[in-house]
Design an enzyme around this catalytic site. Structure first.
Site, PDB file in Angstrom:
ATOM      1  N   SER A 127       0.838  -1.204   0.000  1.00 17.16           N
ATOM      2  CA  SER A 127       0.000   0.000   0.000  1.00 17.16           C
ATOM      3  C   SER A 127       0.868   1.247   0.000  1.00 17.16           C
ATOM      4  O   SER A 127       1.947   1.267   0.603  1.00 17.16           O
ATOM      5  CB  SER A 127      -0.913   0.019   1.228  1.00 17.16           C
ATOM      6  OG  SER A 127      -1.636   1.231   1.302  1.00 17.16           O
ATOM      7  N   TYR A 140      -2.684  -0.962  10.339  1.00 13.15           N
ATOM      8  CA  TYR A 140      -2.712  -1.380   8.931  1.00 13.15           C
ATOM      9  C   TYR A 140      -1.390  -1.057   8.251  1.00 13.15           C
ATOM     10  O   TYR A 140      -0.817  -1.895   7.541  1.00 13.15           O
ATOM     11  CB  TYR A 140      -3.864  -0.689   8.211  1.00 13.15           C
ATOM     12  CG  TYR A 140      -3.919  -0.962   6.727  1.00 13.15           C
ATOM     13  CD1 TYR A 140      -4.360  -2.194   6.252  1.00 13.15           C
ATOM     14  CD2 TYR A 140      -3.518  -0.001   5.799  1.00 13.15           C
ATOM     15  CE1 TYR A 140      -4.401  -2.466   4.896  1.00 13.15           C
ATOM     16  CE2 TYR A 140      -3.563  -0.261   4.445  1.00 13.15           C
ATOM     17  CZ  TYR A 140      -4.002  -1.485   3.995  1.00 13.15           C
ATOM     18  OH  TYR A 140      -4.042  -1.750   2.644  1.00 13.15           O
TER      19      TYR A 140
END
Length: 248
Positions: A127, A140
């Site tokens: 990400s 995350y």
């Protein structure tokens, strides 16, 4: 004909990646927790297999069924957004089990095959949040940043065996089911002390009309990572991710 095994193909990035490889003449092994035959066009070059990347027995069954492959795409992942104070440790562990340990377990299971055949590529989808600190994403981001570090070291280990390792870093993708389905889950249980901050974050997302990432952007980046030996180890996917990488 070359073969790619892709995790997390029920929707979003994984589904679009499977479509691209099929369209371009590859044999595709598309995996998902609950197999659905209706998400991809019927093809003699497509196999859809059940896979839970947090379950070692499930991983071993898929690797055995897959046979020789040329590319592994570790795409399966889950999201989470909350202040650390509002994040139960079992949620953090669940996030790491899928995003981090699932990627490592799939890679470890397939490595003997790639090493013995003396070729292959592993593409880990992480990400762009690892490129810039963002509010309420500590757990995350940590799970994805760990994969980035793991990938960089793994690349050194596998270089003598002609096995390549790449990272694809998608940007914000509001039009995927990952982004749509995650919102209710991500916003649950925010502590009162962080409510004002969270509201500012959610409002800025709603008002942000800037560049975003589409599933096709990620699929094209994965394709390049899998097929272009000259591409960099870290490959941003989507206009916003490219901008973050450039500014970084």
């Amino acid at each position: 004909m070359k073969t790619v095994l892709i995790t997390g193909c029920s929707s979003g990035f994984g589904l679009e990646t499977a479509r691209i490889f099929l369209d371009r003449g590859w044999s595709v092994i598309a995996t998902m927790r609950t197999p659905r035959e209706d998400v991809l066009p019927a093809s003699d070059h497509l196999r859809i297999l059940p896979l839970d990347v947090t379950n070692q027995s499930s991983i071993e069954r898929v690797v055995d069924a897959a046979g020789p492959i040329d590319v592994l795409v570790n795409n399966a992942g889950i999201g989470w957004l909350n202040a650390l104070e509002g994040t139960p440790m079992d949620v953090i562990r669940e996030t790491f089990e899928t995003n981090t340990f699932g990627t490592m377990a799939m890679t470890q299971a397939i490595l003997p095959h790639l090493r013995e055949q003396g070729s292959g590529t592993i593409v880990n989808v992480t990400s762009s949040v690892t490129l810039k600190p963002l509010h309420l994403l500590s757990a995350y981001t940590a799970s994805k940043a760990a994969v980035n570090a793991f990938t960089e070291v793994l690349a050194l280990e596998l270089e003598p065996f002609n096995v390549h390792v790449r990272i694809v870093l998608p940007g914000r993708a509001p039009d995927t089911s990952f982004g749509q389905n995650a919102r209710a889950r991500l916003q649950s249980g925010i502590p009162d002390a962080y409510a004002e901050l969270a509201q500012r974050v959610f409002t800025s997302w709603q008002q942000d009309a800037g560049a975003v990432t589409h599933a096709r952007d990620v699929a094209e980046a994965v394709w390049r990572a899998a097929t272009d030996p000259t591409c960099p180890m870290r490959l941003p996917a989507g206009a916003d991710a490219v901008a973050l990488m450039t500014n970084r």
